[in-house]
Scaffold this motif. Structure first.
Motif, PDB file in Angstrom:
ATOM      1  N   TYR A 194       0.860  -1.172   0.000  1.00 31.80           N
ATOM      2  CA  TYR A 194       0.000   0.000   0.000  1.00 31.80           C
ATOM      3  C   TYR A 194       0.895   1.219   0.000  1.00 31.80           C
ATOM      4  O   TYR A 194       1.790   1.355   0.837  1.00 31.80           O
ATOM      5  N   THR A 209       0.762   5.235   0.195  1.00 33.32           N
ATOM      6  CA  THR A 209      -0.051   6.412   0.470  1.00 33.32           C
ATOM      7  C   THR A 209       0.382   7.546  -0.446  1.00 33.32           C
ATOM      8  O   THR A 209       1.556   7.900  -0.505  1.00 33.32           O
ATOM      9  N   ALA A 233      -6.291   3.579   9.877  1.00 36.76           N
ATOM     10  CA  ALA A 233      -5.696   2.755   8.831  1.00 36.76           C
ATOM     11  C   ALA A 233      -4.758   3.571   7.952  1.00 36.76           C
ATOM     12  O   ALA A 233      -3.694   3.085   7.548  1.00 36.76           O
ATOM     13  N   TYR A 276      -0.266   4.195   9.199  1.00 38.34           N
ATOM     14  CA  TYR A 276       0.644   3.483   8.299  1.00 38.34           C
ATOM     15  C   TYR A 276       1.757   4.435   7.864  1.00 38.34           C
ATOM     16  O   TYR A 276       1.493   5.456   7.233  1.00 38.34           O
TER      17      TYR A 276
END
Length: 119
Positions: free
Chosen positions: A30, A32, A56, A60
């Motif tokens: 993932y 961002t 979430a 992170y």
């Protein structure tokens, strides 16, 4: 004997294809991006974000961009100082008024910097 070879060949094909798929598949990652943070901040300012969605994304770490990680840490600090987690279930804002103002300023700064980098 022919049946044995047929079953052995099919099993070998299935097991070989499963091993090939497992060797070529990578761990999902993932990443961002500024648009993710802007969307989260917009939802938080409109009181439409849940605590789990906030945690979430903000929880992170952003390792590919030091600036975005700084924005993420600043938003996490805003939640620690001005967060009202217990009032989300009642439809009230995630942050108090001071936190909302600081989050809006942080969101505007991130939007301006993102627009500048896209030009």
């Amino acid at each position: 004997m022919a049946l044995y070879l047929l079953v052995f060949g099919v099993c070998l094909l299935v097991i070989g294809s499963v091993i090939a798929i497992l060797l070529t598949a990578r761990t999902p990652r993932y990443r961002t991006e500024p648009e993710d943070l802007l969307a989260l901040f917009d939802k938080a300012l409109e009181s439409q974000v849940s605590e789990s969605e906030w945690n979430a994304i903000i929880g992170y770490p952003v390792r590919h961009n030091e600036y975005l990680d700084g924005v993420r840490r600043r938003a996490a600090r805003l939640m620690e100082e001005h967060g009202r987690r217990w009032q989300i279930a009642q439809g009230k804002p995630l942050l108090d008024t001071t936190g909302q103002a600081e989050l809006k300023a942080l969101r505007d700064h991130l939007a301006a910097r993102t627009a500048l980098h896209q030009q």
